[in-house]
Design an enzyme around this catalytic site. Sequence first.
Site, mmCIF file in Angstrom:
data_model
loop_
_atom_site.group_PDB
_atom_site.id
_atom_site.type_symbol
_atom_site.label_atom_id
_atom_site.label_comp_id
_atom_site.label_asym_id
_atom_site.label_seq_id
_atom_site.Cartn_x
_atom_site.Cartn_y
_atom_site.Cartn_z
ATOM 1 N N LYS A 53 34.982 38.034 -67.010
ATOM 2 C CA LYS A 53 33.863 38.960 -66.788
ATOM 3 C C LYS A 53 33.085 39.179 -68.087
ATOM 4 O O LYS A 53 31.853 39.135 -68.110
ATOM 5 C CB LYS A 53 34.390 40.298 -66.232
ATOM 6 C CG LYS A 53 34.847 40.167 -64.787
ATOM 7 C CD LYS A 53 35.681 41.334 -64.296
ATOM 8 C CE LYS A 53 36.213 41.029 -62.893
ATOM 9 N NZ LYS A 53 37.158 42.015 -62.391
ATOM 10 N N GLN A 97 39.799 47.505 -64.492
ATOM 11 C CA GLN A 97 40.497 46.416 -63.811
ATOM 12 C C GLN A 97 41.722 46.953 -63.058
ATOM 13 O O GLN A 97 42.538 47.671 -63.614
ATOM 14 C CB GLN A 97 40.927 45.357 -64.847
ATOM 15 C CG GLN A 97 41.544 44.119 -64.234
ATOM 16 C CD GLN A 97 40.576 43.334 -63.352
ATOM 17 O OE1 GLN A 97 39.401 43.154 -63.682
ATOM 18 N NE2 GLN A 97 41.059 42.873 -62.204
ATOM 19 N N ASP A 120 31.641 48.180 -59.553
ATOM 20 C CA ASP A 120 32.584 47.569 -58.605
ATOM 21 C C ASP A 120 32.319 48.085 -57.186
ATOM 22 O O ASP A 120 32.786 47.491 -56.215
ATOM 23 C CB ASP A 120 34.025 47.944 -58.997
ATOM 24 C CG ASP A 120 34.804 46.763 -59.543
ATOM 25 O OD1 ASP A 120 34.358 45.621 -59.344
ATOM 26 O OD2 ASP A 120 35.852 46.995 -60.168
#
Length: 287
Positions: A53, A97, A120
């Site tokens: 990422k 994460q 997200d």
Amino acid sequence: MTAKIIDGTALSRQIRSTVAQRAQRLADKGRRPGLAVVLVGDDPASAVYVRNKVKACEEHGLHSVLERYAADLPEAALLERIAALNADPAIHGILVQMPLPRHIDSQKVIAAIHTSKDVDGYSVLSAGELLAGLPGLRPCTPFGCMKLIESTGEAIRGKHAVVIGRSNTVGKPMALMLLQSHATVTVCHSATPDLGLHTRMADILVAAAGRRNTVTADMVKPGAIVIDVGINRDEAGKLCGDVDFEAVREVAGWISPVPGGVGPMTITMLLVNTLDAAESIIPGTTA
Ligand code: NAP
């Protein structure tokens, strides 16, 4: 019929080139889009995901910050870091994460991320925006699946879409996005007694069960669009999806492969979400 391949790598490349242009335009206005990626613990798979990422950000002109913490980081300390990132004007997207260590309540952490920076799209508020049909940041994987479906040029309106899987991160938001695009949607899960009964009626079939060979050729309507979200390994240890690719490609009209389908799109949509978040706070800035 042999299905046309929906090439996620090629589509991703195409979208990423616009990402780089948008990032440059923002940078020219003195606001380089920024993503903060937070990793707690030393799970090797998570470390690879976050590296990819951050690398994608760097390659496309976005500013990125990787914050790594030991697995015993107290929950309160993580919440403090999120509050600081919420207040940081150089950061437009925050990604924590998953999975987090057991002693940390992931729902509390996700809720702590400001909705405008929730790239997200996992927070209850972001989910609510999707449910209500309001603009907002969408979860990256189903958002990427929508782009793959749209890339076929086939209409979604009026079609019957079947989603296998009902997770909060893939199946449910996928179903809502298809509904918002005017498909008639069926959601299947592990308690669905006859999966094939539903999948055989699907003009658009999205498989997100996380189980190899969940979709076999006899379960697919001829000409259907088949999107394979699953990530599994076959007996030889080779990466594969939920769909029996070789057999289903002889029945479907369109099919996304694994690897090279949904996978590359997920990070691409994270970049898009970060840009959308950065642009949304500059009046008059357009994509
Ligand atoms: P998940 O949370 O484990 O959810 C799986 C869903 O599939 C559940 O709703 C489950 O039903 C349903 N299911 C399992 N077996 C089934 C069966 N035999 N028939 C019908 N439904 C079944 O997984 P997820 O996070 O949604 O991810 C799904 C897959 O996509 C995984 O392989 C994951 O690795 C992959 N993935 C890929 C990407 C990417 O970027 N390519 C991103 C995210 C996820 P119940 O709810 O009843 O248990």
